[in-house]
Design a protein around this motif. Structure first.
Motif, mmCIF file in Angstrom:
data_model
loop_
_atom_site.group_PDB
_atom_site.id
_atom_site.type_symbol
_atom_site.label_atom_id
_atom_site.label_comp_id
_atom_site.label_asym_id
_atom_site.label_seq_id
_atom_site.Cartn_x
_atom_site.Cartn_y
_atom_site.Cartn_z
ATOM 1 N N LEU A 5 -44.064 11.781 25.338
ATOM 2 C CA LEU A 5 -45.082 11.826 26.188
ATOM 3 C C LEU A 5 -44.775 12.305 27.836
ATOM 4 N N GLN A 6 -43.746 11.463 28.185
ATOM 5 C CA GLN A 6 -43.421 11.612 29.542
ATOM 6 C C GLN A 6 -42.703 12.983 29.969
ATOM 7 N N ALA A 16 -48.444 7.319 29.900
ATOM 8 C CA ALA A 16 -47.813 7.464 28.531
ATOM 9 C C ALA A 16 -47.739 5.795 28.000
#
Length: 92
Positions: A5-6, A16
């Motif tokens: 996600l990051q 995140a």
């Protein structure tokens, strides 16, 4: 830590972490829920996320900076959110 996600545009450590807390662990999880669903899950969990998170998630899904989202797209996201959660109107 390799957090998928990051690596998406607009999403940092805090966003995140919020997404992980609501069961979103990958880009495919995020796509499945969509920006409105993911934002709603984060807010329902009690995190005090602003509408910028909604736009950031949409931007992440489109691989563009959230501030570059057209005003019409932001308005459409807000309308979708209002339709799903009338209480969200108070946050505008």
């Amino acid at each position: 830590m390799n957090d998928e996600l990051q690596h998406l545009k607009n999403l940092g450590k805090t966003s995140a972490q919020w997404l992980h807390a609501v069961g979103i662990h990958s880009a495919s999880d995020l796509r499945r829920l969509g920006a409105v669903g993911a934002y709603q899950a984060v807010r329902t969990r009690g995190f005090r996320a602003s509408k910028v998170l909604l736009y950031a998630i949409e931007g992440a899904l489109l691989d563009m900076h959230w501030n570059d989202l057209p005003a019409e797209r932001k308005q459409a996201l807000n309308q979708q959110l209002d339709a799903k959660c009338p209480a969200a109107r108070a946050e505008k």
